[in-house]
Design an enzyme around this catalytic site. Structure first.
Site, mmCIF file in Angstrom:
data_model
loop_
_atom_site.group_PDB
_atom_site.id
_atom_site.type_symbol
_atom_site.label_atom_id
_atom_site.label_comp_id
_atom_site.label_asym_id
_atom_site.label_seq_id
_atom_site.Cartn_x
_atom_site.Cartn_y
_atom_site.Cartn_z
ATOM 1 N N LYS A 1 0.874 -1.178 0.000
ATOM 2 C CA LYS A 1 0.000 0.000 0.000
ATOM 3 C C LYS A 1 0.909 1.226 0.000
ATOM 4 C CE LYS A 1 -2.935 2.631 2.991
ATOM 5 N NZ LYS A 1 -3.243 2.788 4.403
ATOM 6 N N GLY B 1 -7.570 9.275 10.871
ATOM 7 C CA GLY B 1 -7.786 9.415 12.305
ATOM 8 C C GLY B 1 -8.945 10.311 12.685
ATOM 9 N N ALA C 1 -9.173 5.393 5.474
ATOM 10 C CA ALA C 1 -9.069 6.593 6.314
ATOM 11 C C ALA C 1 -10.393 7.329 6.449
ATOM 12 C CB ALA C 1 -8.019 7.570 5.788
ATOM 13 N N GLY C 2 -10.672 7.667 7.672
ATOM 14 C CA GLY C 2 -11.829 8.489 7.983
ATOM 15 C C GLY C 2 -13.032 7.721 8.502
ATOM 16 N N ASN D 1 -8.874 1.526 11.229
ATOM 17 C CA ASN D 1 -7.836 1.354 12.238
ATOM 18 C C ASN D 1 -8.214 2.129 13.492
ATOM 19 O OD1 ASN D 1 -5.496 1.000 13.692
ATOM 20 N ND2 ASN D 1 -4.141 1.981 12.242
ATOM 21 N N THR D 2 -8.157 3.469 13.400
ATOM 22 C CA THR D 2 -8.409 4.299 14.573
ATOM 23 C C THR D 2 -9.768 4.005 15.201
ATOM 24 O OG1 THR D 2 -7.191 6.011 13.404
ATOM 25 C CG2 THR D 2 -8.339 6.683 15.391
#
Lengths: 365, 257
Positions: free
Chosen positions: B95, B156, B182-183, B204-205
């Site tokens: 990635k 994040g 992301a997001g 993830n976050t």
């Protein structure tokens, strides 16, 4: 190059920490991204009763950007010769202490011992004497460090762009310079002689380091030398403006406050842990992506708790004398430390709190 | 009905890609299991081969690793990190993450296109993380990308699909899997992305910051599966502008006969 300095000094001189109200702080904490005024409000006396709210917000930001990771490193003091007369520092030229400088062989022995503890990040420090620890000496330290560690930081006297470039080529990754105080008049008072007297040359160090190709830069005001709220504000916006100019730069903050030292007679303003925490939280909320290092100057309880809130990097196995890892230290300390725990103890303290000790978060390319 | 995710010739049953960088390492296995995860991203910068707390030692061996080039500021650095990933035995997927902005951590599409070309030619299965821009995505596809990973919102931020309309355009126009990266902050947002037609979701976050991490992984699994089923079953028509007139608006055509 002093464009950022002029802007910072002008904004600091216009700052009145007493002008902020509870409503200003409350509004700032409601903002998604904080502006400079919001940051100033978090550092003001009005924010003191919002400390719990600030801790909550800072903790959320830290988790969002860093998860539960906390990086470990240790400093290595290679020399305590100094040409400056800083009134607050144990290494100051006229302070009667045992002076020493490690040979390159001794440095290698120290690094080998430190690397054996599992650490992959080291911060190399020298006293500020070009004569006794010249750039080639620092380059030798860095080349050795690059063989033992994945991440090499420098905290040495300010250098020119080409010298930073040379040290980057030797294997250095980031540079820390503390401005100490951002009040030029106070700065002049407490630096009575030595090259450090030139405020502007020191101020532009981080920018020169980035121009020399360093990946990251760290900032710090030694809290207690001047009005700590103004110094913390100046330090924050110094980093903010530099990051705007160099968007790729990795930014981090340190939070030193005055500590006693051998033969020390200087007493500045005493900064309480509560005030220190307020500064740490304000940095985190203002620049949520920035790294934050918590020094072994602070107590273990304070360090253990601040890593969950705003700090992302903690030193372990610290000796602030010259050497002291592989052999008996050769020279006296820069200041007194409060948290002497070794790497295994810090690691355990982190995991006991559900945090993840990170030994490596960097790849040199 | 089999509904496999195909990336660069590899087949996966799970459409939940997990970022591994923000957990305690001992949580990784529980999250993978509860989330039914088959692909986990790994920041090569966090690898500490032979050293302490090496993230590689904690990732279950049956997972497919998706190493990322986090820390790279340009194509050249990304290529070097990708090569390092290969040397570390992390497989042939990569990635690309190239970030030259430390404040918002937004990706640089121009450098990402360059790195995509080099790494695809080197034989990697390349999955570029990017700002959702159709033109850049097409260039990445032409350069040899195997999937496109646009951001839904800044890393994040947990803000969800702020770029929804642009991601939808990319889903409609590209022949590659589009994976939101992301997001994504909540299972409902992951579900929405899948319902839109995304091939997979990366998170993830959102999981790392949850109160109960394994349970949140399970919630994401369910949401992603629900969204996928909804997409496959072709959602019914939704009226956006109020009710439907009981007398047809075009009824006058009959009257004028």
């Amino acid at each position: 190059m002093t464009g950022i300095m002029d802007k910072v000094l002008s904004e600091v001189s216009a700052l009145d920490p007493l002008s902020f109200t509870a409503a200003d702080v409350s509004r700032a904490l409601g903002e998604d991204r904080l502006g400079i005024e919001d940051f100033a409000s978090l550092l003001s006396p009005a924010a003191e009763r919002f400390l719990e709210d600030m801790a909550k917000r800072a903790g959320e930001e830290t988790r969002r950007y860093f998860g539960n990771s906390v990086s470990l490193f240790t400093p290595l003091y290679t020399s305590n010769y100094c040409d400056n007369g800083c009134l607050y520092c144990g290494f100051s030229r006229d302070n009667k202490i045992r002076r020493a400088k490690l040979s390159q062989e001794e440095i290698e022995a120290e690094m080998s011992k430190i690397a054996g503890s599992g650490l992959t990040e080291i911060l190399i420090l020298t006293g500020e004497s070009r004569k006794m620890s010249d750039v080639e000496f620092i380059g030798g330290c860095v080349r050795t460090a690059a063989r033992y560690f994945k991440n090499v930081g420098l905290e040495v006297y300010p250098l020119n762009v080409d010298e930073y470039g040379y040290l980057r080529d030797c294997g250095a990754d980031y540079v820390t310079v503390f401005q100490e105080t951002y009040d030029p008049a106070r700065y002049a008072e407490i630096h009575p002689f030595g090259p450090k007297r030139v405020f502007s040359y020191r101020f532009d160090s981080q920018e020169r380091a980035l121009m020399g190709g360093m990946r990251g830069v760290a900032f710090g005001a030694l809290l207690g030398l001047g009005d700590f709220r103004k110094d913390a504000f100046a330090c924050g916006i110094h980093a903010y403006y530099l990051q705007r100019k160099y968007p790729h730069a990795e930014i981090s903050f340190s939070l030193p406050r005055l500590r006693p030292f051998l033969n020390g007679r200087y007493s500045g303003e005493t900064i309480s842990e509560r005030e220190l925490l307020q500064v740490a939280l304000a940095y985190r909320i203002f620049m949520p992506f920035s790294g934050q290092t918590i020094s072994s100057r602070e107590s273990r309880t304070f360090r253990d708790n601040i890593v969950g809130l705003s700090a992302t990097k903690i030193s372990a196995g610290v000796s602030v004398g010259i050497g002291g890892h592989a052999e008996e230290k050769k020279g006296d300390d820069q200041f007194d430390i409060s948290d002497p725990r070794d790497v295994a103890e810090i690691r355990k303290a982190l995991t006991d709190r559900g945090l993840q000790p990170v030994f490596n978060d960097y790849v040199r390319v | 009905m089999t509904d496999e995710l195909m990336i660069g010739g590899k087949r996966f049953n799970s459409r939940f890609i997990l970022g591994s960088g923000k957990f305690s390492l001992e949580m990784v296995r529980a999250v993978m299991e509860n989330g039914g995860v088959e692909i986990a991203t790994l920041a090569i910068r966090r690898a500490n081969a032979g050293g302490e707390e090496n993230i590689l030692d904690h990732i279950p061996k049956d997972l497919t690793l998706l190493p990322n080039t986090s820390g790279a500021r340009n194509a050249e650095e990304a290529v070097r990190i990708a090569m390092l990933a290969k040397e570390l035995g992390c497989g042939d997927m990569i990635k690309i993450e190239i970030i030259r902005d430390s404040r918002y951590l937004l990706p640089d599409n121009c450098e990402t296109i360059k790195a995509t070309k080099i790494l695809a030619e080197e034989g990697f299965i390349v999955m570029p993380y990017m700002m959702p821009d159709l033109s850049a995505a097409r260039s990445m596809a032409d350069a040899g990308a195997s999937a496109i990973m646009p951001l839904g919102a800044p890393i994040g931020s947990n803000k969800g699909l702020l770029t929804k309309d642009f991601i939808k355009i990319m889903i409609d126009e590209l022949d590659l899997p589009v994976i939101v990266d992301a997001g994504i902050g909540r299972p409902s947002q992951a579900c929405e992305a899948m319902e839109l037609g995304c091939a997979a979701v990366m998170a993830n976050t959102a999981i790392a910051t949850a109160g109960n991490i394994p349970m949140m992984a399970k919630a994401f699994k369910s949401a992603i599966e629900a969204g996928r089923l909804a997409f496959l079953s072709k959602p019914g028509r939704v009226l956006h502008n109020g009710g439907e007139a009981s007398s047809p608006l075009t009824g006058f055509l009959e009257d004028s006969k």
